[in-house]
Scaffold this active site. Structure first.
Site, mmCIF file in Angstrom:
data_model
loop_
_atom_site.group_PDB
_atom_site.id
_atom_site.type_symbol
_atom_site.label_atom_id
_atom_site.label_comp_id
_atom_site.label_asym_id
_atom_site.label_seq_id
_atom_site.Cartn_x
_atom_site.Cartn_y
_atom_site.Cartn_z
ATOM 1 N N ALA A 139 0.820 -1.221 0.000
ATOM 2 C CA ALA A 139 0.000 0.000 0.000
ATOM 3 C C ALA A 139 0.851 1.267 0.000
ATOM 4 O O ALA A 139 0.464 2.272 -0.610
ATOM 5 C CB ALA A 139 -0.937 0.004 1.200
ATOM 6 N N ASP B 93 -8.028 -0.575 6.401
ATOM 7 C CA ASP B 93 -8.497 -1.775 7.104
ATOM 8 C C ASP B 93 -7.309 -2.714 7.244
ATOM 9 O O ASP B 93 -7.207 -3.718 6.544
ATOM 10 C CB ASP B 93 -9.628 -2.421 6.286
ATOM 11 C CG ASP B 93 -10.074 -3.738 6.909
ATOM 12 O OD1 ASP B 93 -9.770 -3.984 8.081
ATOM 13 O OD2 ASP B 93 -10.735 -4.520 6.184
HETATM 14 N N1 SPD Z 1 -7.241 -6.702 16.123
HETATM 15 C C1 SPD Z 1 -7.772 -7.080 14.859
HETATM 16 C C2 SPD Z 1 -7.944 -5.938 13.917
HETATM 17 C C3 SPD Z 1 -8.357 -6.438 12.576
HETATM 18 C C4 SPD Z 1 -8.552 -5.388 11.578
HETATM 19 N N2 SPD Z 1 -8.798 -5.893 10.263
HETATM 20 C C5 SPD Z 1 -9.932 -6.705 10.124
HETATM 21 C C6 SPD Z 1 -10.219 -7.084 8.713
HETATM 22 C C7 SPD Z 1 -11.674 -7.132 8.429
HETATM 23 N N3 SPD Z 1 -11.997 -6.667 7.132
#
Ligand code: SPD
Length: 313
Positions: A152, A170
């Site tokens: 990214a 995300d």
């Molecule tokens: N502590 C876990 C954080 C996770 C973040 N990403 C989740 C992906 C869902 N699309």
């Protein structure tokens, strides 16, 4: 010796397996495993999918729960709609990470959106999600979605200046390679890629466990984003401590009042039922997410600056 940290406890045929992670020392979170559905190793991480007895199927990366079928709605809906409902008529969106497709499913509810880039480093996450989590991977079917497999930071470095109305990060937790996703150079590339008055929503961990990390992120974002910087949170039972935070920032330009959504989801044609009904997010949940408990307000108080911030000056 590395701290022993217990995130997930699997029990099968009396055999106990512990996954360790330095993000939450001294804690264990357990889910009963009915069946392991997939176990593999990509170039980047270990990938596990299991059927739990109470949360449906669960996706685990390097021993850390990423989502469960039961509560994924809370995270994906909030991380997508908190930013997109805070600006009028978002058109161009970048999702960083999010290879399971759940955030794409939510972004695509917005009829104004014309173009969605997603940059995910690990193609195997996309493939595994398409096989085991069709209700999330459905997000990839939208013709507005353009999938880029790669790093990214590199992607953002080459993105045209001011291209995006919104960037949604995300990511995994900031250990190992994801560490750079909470550092200043990364946020600077995001700010550059956003238009004036564009918005960032970044996964920002747990207020119970990671106040120092949250402080650091707010501090860096305060220097980088000259609009507003806000913290919101939601309940996600399968994440450590049962909550997850979101850092919302805007670049200099048309002011963004994150607490009061100007682009209410209830008014968007077809949005409430696109692909499936919303389960967690609505305008009331949006505003409520910015209510912060006094201990957190105190701990981040030195870092607050914006008149539209939910954080005190
Ligand atoms: N502590 C876990 C954080 C996770 C973040 N990403 C989740 C992906 C869902 N699309």
């Amino acid at each position: 010796m590395r701290n022993v940290i217990l995130l997930l406890f699997l029990e099968k045929d009396s055999k106990k397996v512990y996954f360790n992670n330095p993000m939450w020392p001294g804690e264990v979170h357990s889910l009963k495993v009915e069946k392991i559905l997939y176990k593999g190793k990509s170039e980047f991480q270990e990938i596990l999918v299991f059927e739990s007895s109470t949360y449906g199927k669960v996706l685990v990366l390097d021993g850390i729960i990423q989502l469960s079928e039961k509560d994924e709605c809370a995270y994906q809906e909030m991380i997508a709609h908190l930013p997109l409902c805070s600006i009028p008529s978002p058109k161009t969106v970048l999702v960083v990470g999010g290879g399971d497709g759940g955030v794409l499913r939510e972004v695509s509810r917005h009829p104004s959106v014309e173009h969605i880039d997603i940059c995910e480093i690990d193609k195997m996450v996309v493939d595994v999600s398409k096989k085991f989590f069709p209700q999330l991977a459905v997000g990839f079917q939208d013709p507005r979605v353009h999938l880029h497999i790669g790093d990214a930071t590199e992607f953002l470095r080459h993105a045209p200046k001011g291209k995006y109305d919104a960037v949604i990060v995300d990511s995994s937790d900031p250990v190992g390679p994801a560490q750079e996703l909470v550092e200043k150079p990364f946020f600077e590339t995001i700010a550059r890629a956003l238009r004036p008055g564009g918005v960032l929503c970044n996964m920002a961990e747990s207020m119970w466990l990671h106040t120092h990390l949250i402080q650091d992120m707010i501090s860096v974002c305060r220097e980088t984003f000259k609009g507003s910087v806000n913290y919101a949170w939601a309940s996600v039972p399968t994440y450590p401590s049962g909550v997850i935070g979101f850092l919302l920032c805007s670049t200099e330009g048309p002011p963004v009042d994150f607490k009061n959504p100007v682009n209410s989801i209830e008014k968007l044609e077809g949005a409430l039922k696109h692909k499936r009904e919303l389960r967690f997010y609505n305008s009331e949940m949006h505003s409520a997410a910015f209510a912060l408990p006094p201990f957190l307000r105190r701990e981040v108080s030195a870092l607050c600056h914006s008149s539209t911030s939910t954080l005190p000056r």
